[in-house]
Design an enzyme around this catalytic site. Structure first.
Site, PDB file in Angstrom:
ATOM      1  N   HIS A  71      -1.036  -2.613  -7.300  1.00  0.00           N
ATOM      2  CA  HIS A  71      -1.764  -2.554  -5.974  1.00  0.00           C
ATOM      3  C   HIS A  71      -3.267  -2.292  -6.250  1.00  0.00           C
ATOM      4  O   HIS A  71      -3.913  -1.576  -6.974  1.00  0.00           O
ATOM      5  CB  HIS A  71      -1.228  -0.919  -5.540  1.00  0.00           C
ATOM      6  CG  HIS A  71      -1.915  -0.579  -4.077  1.00  0.00           C
ATOM      7  ND1 HIS A  71      -2.433   0.810  -3.809  1.00  0.00           N
ATOM      8  CD2 HIS A  71      -2.184  -1.205  -3.110  1.00  0.00           C
ATOM      9  CE1 HIS A  71      -2.752   0.890  -2.578  1.00  0.00           C
ATOM     10  NE2 HIS A  71      -2.879  -0.313  -2.156  1.00  0.00           N
TER      11      HIS A  71
ATOM     12  N   ASN B   9      -3.879   6.201  -1.737  1.00  0.00           N
ATOM     13  CA  ASN B   9      -3.536   6.181  -0.300  1.00  0.00           C
ATOM     14  C   ASN B   9      -2.971   7.702   0.243  1.00  0.00           C
ATOM     15  O   ASN B   9      -3.055   8.148   1.295  1.00  0.00           O
ATOM     16  CB  ASN B   9      -2.504   5.023   0.330  1.00  0.00           C
ATOM     17  CG  ASN B   9      -3.268   3.914   0.323  1.00  0.00           C
ATOM     18  OD1 ASN B   9      -4.587   3.625   0.309  1.00  0.00           O
ATOM     19  ND2 ASN B   9      -2.488   2.809   0.203  1.00  0.00           N
TER      20      ASN B   9
ATOM     21  N   SER C 277       0.850  -1.127  -0.040  1.00  0.00           N
ATOM     22  CA  SER C 277       0.059  -0.089  -0.053  1.00  0.00           C
ATOM     23  C   SER C 277       0.873   1.325   0.064  1.00  0.00           C
ATOM     24  O   SER C 277       0.482   2.343  -0.353  1.00  0.00           O
ATOM     25  CB  SER C 277      -0.983   0.206   1.222  1.00  0.00           C
ATOM     26  OG  SER C 277      -1.582  -1.091   1.409  1.00  0.00           O
TER      27      SER C 277
ATOM     28  N   GLU D 181      -3.229   0.482  -9.242  1.00  0.00           N
ATOM     29  CA  GLU D 181      -1.941   1.277  -9.478  1.00  0.00           C
ATOM     30  C   GLU D 181      -1.067   0.240  -9.795  1.00  0.00           C
ATOM     31  O   GLU D 181      -0.631  -0.635  -9.185  1.00  0.00           O
ATOM     32  CB  GLU D 181      -1.826   2.034  -8.280  1.00  0.00           C
ATOM     33  CG  GLU D 181      -2.642   3.189  -7.982  1.00  0.00           C
ATOM     34  CD  GLU D 181      -2.457   3.841  -6.407  1.00  0.00           C
ATOM     35  OE1 GLU D 181      -2.834   5.140  -6.472  1.00  0.00           O
ATOM     36  OE2 GLU D 181      -2.087   3.145  -5.457  1.00  0.00           O
TER      37      GLU D 181
HETATM   38  N1  CAA Z   1     -15.889  -9.110  -1.883  1.00  0.00           N
HETATM   39  C1  CAA Z   1     -16.553  -9.347  -3.193  1.00  0.00           C
HETATM   40  N2  CAA Z   1     -17.635  -8.639  -3.450  1.00  0.00           N
HETATM   41  C2  CAA Z   1     -17.931  -7.585  -2.423  1.00  0.00           C
HETATM   42  C3  CAA Z   1     -17.271  -7.520  -1.227  1.00  0.00           C
HETATM   43  C4  CAA Z   1     -16.210  -8.288  -0.936  1.00  0.00           C
HETATM   44  N3  CAA Z   1     -15.594  -8.263   0.272  1.00  0.00           N
HETATM   45  N4  CAA Z   1     -17.950  -6.642  -0.659  1.00  0.00           N
HETATM   46  C5  CAA Z   1     -19.189  -6.298  -1.402  1.00  0.00           C
HETATM   47  N5  CAA Z   1     -18.887  -6.726  -2.469  1.00  0.00           N
HETATM   48  C6  CAA Z   1     -19.982  -6.483  -3.665  1.00  0.00           C
HETATM   49  C7  CAA Z   1     -21.318  -7.070  -3.301  1.00  0.00           C
HETATM   50  O1  CAA Z   1     -21.380  -8.468  -3.562  1.00  0.00           O
HETATM   51  C8  CAA Z   1     -22.195  -6.402  -4.075  1.00  0.00           C
HETATM   52  O2  CAA Z   1     -22.103  -7.050  -5.643  1.00  0.00           O
HETATM   53  P1  CAA Z   1     -23.282  -6.837  -6.802  1.00  0.00           P
HETATM   54  O3  CAA Z   1     -23.567  -5.411  -6.785  1.00  0.00           O
HETATM   55  O4  CAA Z   1     -22.725  -7.622  -7.877  1.00  0.00           O
HETATM   56  O5  CAA Z   1     -24.281  -7.536  -5.893  1.00  0.00           O
HETATM   57  C9  CAA Z   1     -21.546  -5.036  -4.412  1.00  0.00           C
HETATM   58  O6  CAA Z   1     -19.845  -5.464  -3.811  1.00  0.00           O
HETATM   59  C10 CAA Z   1     -21.959  -3.996  -3.623  1.00  0.00           C
HETATM   60  O7  CAA Z   1     -21.992  -4.821  -2.459  1.00  0.00           O
HETATM   61  P2  CAA Z   1     -23.048  -4.177  -1.033  1.00  0.00           P
HETATM   62  O8  CAA Z   1     -24.457  -3.973  -1.661  1.00  0.00           O
HETATM   63  O9  CAA Z   1     -23.073  -5.210   0.009  1.00  0.00           O
HETATM   64  O10 CAA Z   1     -22.431  -2.857  -0.344  1.00  0.00           O
HETATM   65  P3  CAA Z   1     -22.389  -1.450  -0.926  1.00  0.00           P
HETATM   66  O11 CAA Z   1     -23.200  -1.254  -1.896  1.00  0.00           O
HETATM   67  O12 CAA Z   1     -22.166  -0.641   0.250  1.00  0.00           O
HETATM   68  O13 CAA Z   1     -20.779  -1.550  -1.681  1.00  0.00           O
HETATM   69  C11 CAA Z   1     -18.701  -1.547  -1.178  1.00  0.00           C
HETATM   70  C12 CAA Z   1     -19.925  -2.172  -0.701  1.00  0.00           C
HETATM   71  C13 CAA Z   1     -18.351  -1.819  -2.662  1.00  0.00           C
HETATM   72  C14 CAA Z   1     -17.559  -1.885  -0.339  1.00  0.00           C
HETATM   73  C15 CAA Z   1     -18.701   0.028  -1.182  1.00  0.00           C
HETATM   74  O14 CAA Z   1     -19.127   0.554   0.019  1.00  0.00           O
HETATM   75  C16 CAA Z   1     -17.426   0.998  -1.713  1.00  0.00           C
HETATM   76  O15 CAA Z   1     -17.199   0.864  -2.900  1.00  0.00           O
HETATM   77  N6  CAA Z   1     -16.716   1.288  -0.587  1.00  0.00           N
HETATM   78  C17 CAA Z   1     -15.557   1.853  -0.854  1.00  0.00           C
HETATM   79  C18 CAA Z   1     -14.390   1.081  -0.514  1.00  0.00           C
HETATM   80  C19 CAA Z   1     -13.201   1.748  -0.831  1.00  0.00           C
HETATM   81  O16 CAA Z   1     -13.010   3.020  -0.810  1.00  0.00           O
HETATM   82  N7  CAA Z   1     -12.002   1.011  -0.886  1.00  0.00           N
HETATM   83  C20 CAA Z   1     -10.707   1.471  -1.278  1.00  0.00           C
HETATM   84  C21 CAA Z   1     -10.139   1.420   0.072  1.00  0.00           C
HETATM   85  S1  CAA Z   1      -8.365   1.909   0.102  1.00  0.00           S
HETATM   86  C22 CAA Z   1      -7.636   0.480  -0.438  1.00  0.00           C
HETATM   87  O17 CAA Z   1      -8.070  -0.596  -0.323  1.00  0.00           O
HETATM   88  C23 CAA Z   1      -6.105   0.474  -0.419  1.00  0.00           C
HETATM   89  C24 CAA Z   1      -4.919   0.391   0.509  1.00  0.00           C
HETATM   90  O18 CAA Z   1      -3.884   0.216   0.270  1.00  0.00           O
HETATM   91  C25 CAA Z   1      -5.571   0.894   1.864  1.00  0.00           C
END
Ligand code: CAA
Length: 484
Positions: free
Chosen positions: A140, A190, A119, A152
């Site tokens: 990433h 990040n 990350s 990335e």
């Molecule tokens: N694995 C697989 N699929 C997943 C999942 C998981 N852990 N969590 C959610 N999903 C899927 C669901 O199955 C659903 O799929 P469909 O639309 O095909 O049915 C879809 O994602 C949407 O999920 P939900 O309806 O349950 O929930 P939601 O609408 O609240 O979405 C989310 C969940 C996709 C996580 C959304 O809230 C989101 O985009 N959040 C932001 C996440 C983010 O910012 N990630 C980056 C973090 S930074 C990082 O990762 C980098 C680092 O190095 C720290």
């Protein structure tokens, strides 16, 4: 460079997600974990994630079996000898990664590309541990890896020509968009995301607003997919802490020092979703219960009062003027200076509307609890979700949003990434409805610049001073960023 067999080392949340992404795209995957227990955990993650997809009708049982059939799980790194690409997703500790890459370098064929999902750690330092630094890149992914569309691709000064292109093309095969970046702490996402999350924790620690209020403001008010505390729990507080440490080490900016509360929670083993508890535990309730102290004698003042008065009147609540129990003062700046001019300063509450669903309610040092409660009740009857906060510059939303936008401007101005890449990275990596430059342009450059000036004047945080490029564009009367 044909990638058909891919190794994934480390099958935690990210590694298991990455393995799933490759297997779904039809590649053969060799998943490696340190011991049988960790391997079983990784298998469980893969099975649960694909099982959920079957339950939702996104995959048939047969497709799931095919996907899982493409994944071989092992505790032996030697099984990676024929892999075309190996991605590591082990804990963010440089020594562990360096030692793993030394090992992989000895095991894998010379043409294998070695990638790290780090990350924030230096890809260059990891590459230098191998005898093939030209074939080591950062790859990433974002959590949850099967969902987030960004990858990335991090190149170093010694990456061979062709490797970045080939890996980016592979990202396309996975259904992802690649943004290629240089090896700087935090890369694009990040570097912009984590300081914002850390700042949210700081605002909570300073008592500016509570966890649920901040999450609600950013999710419902700004339209982000998740509030910062929910997202910190998803990313993992340990990972978040480690990214902040690396950012701080590089920048030495105090605001990049991981918040003390993060450290405390990590030390207590409260890591977020992966450990079952972080900022949130079992409970997920938002405060509710409109109408506790109604009816209320209220008045409304400040720019834009008419709309709020009309909303309240439509709900059957007429302003009373003199003798009000609460005076709602619409403002995007602290209201205490208005409060002290009232006969009863305890009645004033600042109101800042965010989008069309959220009202930030600022209590000054003089606001009574009764007035704050009454203001919250009035917002609910007006169809707005109240977010209680202190009467500080930027309240919650602008205090969190504007420095993030400012950081994006500085990043672009430093030549690290283009406006389009930064916008795409934040939309696809974090699911933001718009990238920072799109947000800046829709809010208005001058408004953000002025908001940053106010934040700087209050907090004296150097990073809150408007980026010179933003300031100059406002001075020049521009409403958009020039795309170079
Ligand atoms: N694995 C697989 N699929 C997943 C999942 C998981 N852990 N969590 C959610 N999903 C899927 C669901 O199955 C659903 O799929 P469909 O639309 O095909 O049915 C879809 O994602 C949407 O999920 P939900 O309806 O349950 O929930 P939601 O609408 O609240 O979405 C989310 C969940 C996709 C996580 C959304 O809230 C989101 O985009 N959040 C932001 C996440 C983010 O910012 N990630 C980056 C973090 S930074 C990082 O990762 C980098 C680092 O190095 C720290």
């Amino acid at each position: 460079m044909a990638f058909e067999r891919v190794g994934v080392v480390g099958l935690g949340t990210m590694g298991a997600g990455i393995a799933e992404v490759f297997a779904r795209a039809g590649l053969r995957v060799i998943g490696v974990e340190a011991d049988a227990e960790m391997l079983a955990r990784g298998r469980g993650l893969l099975e649960r994630s694909t099982g959920r997809a079957v339950d939702k009708g996104k995959l048939t049982g047969a497709e799931r079996d095919e996907i899982l059939g493409r994944v071989t799980l092992t505790t032996s790194r030697a099984d990676l000898r024929d892999a075309d690409l190996v991605i590591e997703a082990i804990p963010e500790i440089l020594d562990y990664k360096v030692s793993l890459f030394e090992d992989l370098d000895g095991i894998c064929k010379p043409e294998t590309v070695l990638a790290t999902n780090t990350s924030s750690l230096s890809v260059t330092a990891i590459a230098a541990a191998t005898g093939r630094p030209g074939r080591v890149v950062g790859l990433h992914f974002f959590n949850p890896a099967p969902v987030m569309r960004l990858v990335e691709v991090v190149s170093t000064v010694v990456t061979e020509p062709g490797v970045v292109g080939a890996v980016s093309e592979l990202a396309g095969r996975l259904g992802k968009t690649a943004v290629t970046v240089g090896d700087r702490a935090g890369f694009v996402v990040n570097r912009l995301l984590l300081p914002y999350l850390n700042h949210a924790v700081a605002l909570m620690e300073q008592g500016v607003a509570g966890r649920d209020d901040i999450d609600l403001a950013m999710k419902v008010g700004v339209g982000l997919p998740m509030g910062p505390f929910t997202l910190l729990d998803l990313i993992g507080l340990d990972t978040s802490y480690e990214v902040m440490e690396v950012l701080f080490d590089e920048t030495r900016e105090r605001r990049h020092a991981p918040s003390p509360l993060l450290r405390e929670l990590v030390t207590a083993g409260l890591l977020g979703r992966k450990s079952g508890r972080g900022f949130y535990g079992e409970e997920r309730a938002h405060p509710s219960g409109a109408g506790r102290s109604l009816p209320i004698a209220f008045d409304v003042a400040g720019p834009g009062s008419e709309e709020l008065v009309a909303r309240l009147a439509a709900a059957g609540f007429e302003r009373s003027g003199e003798g009000a129990d609460v005076v709602l003062r619409l403002a995007d700046r602290p209201v205490v200076e208005h409060a002290v001019r009232l006969r009863d300063p305890a009645t004033m509450v600042g109101v800042h509307l965010v989008g069309d669903q959220v009202a930030e309610l600022a209590s000054t040092a003089l606001t009574s609890d009764a007035a704050a409660d009454a203001a919250a009740d009035l917002m609910k009857v007006a169809g707005l979700s109240p977010v209680s906060c202190k009467d500080r510059a930027g309240f919650v939303v602008d205090a969190l949003l504007y420095p993030y936008l400012n950081d994006a401007v500085r990043m672009h101005d430093a030549g690290y990434a283009s406006i389009d890449d930064i916008d795409a990275a934040m939309r696809l990596g974090c699911g933001y409805p718009a990238g920072p430059f799109q947000t800046l342009e829709s809010l208005g450059l001058a408004r953000v610049r002025d908001g940053l000036r106010a934040l700087y004047a209050e907090y004296r945080e150097p990073a809150f001073a408007p980026a010179p490029l933003l300031d100059q564009l406002v001075t020049a009367g521009a409403s958009e960023f020039p795309r170079r």
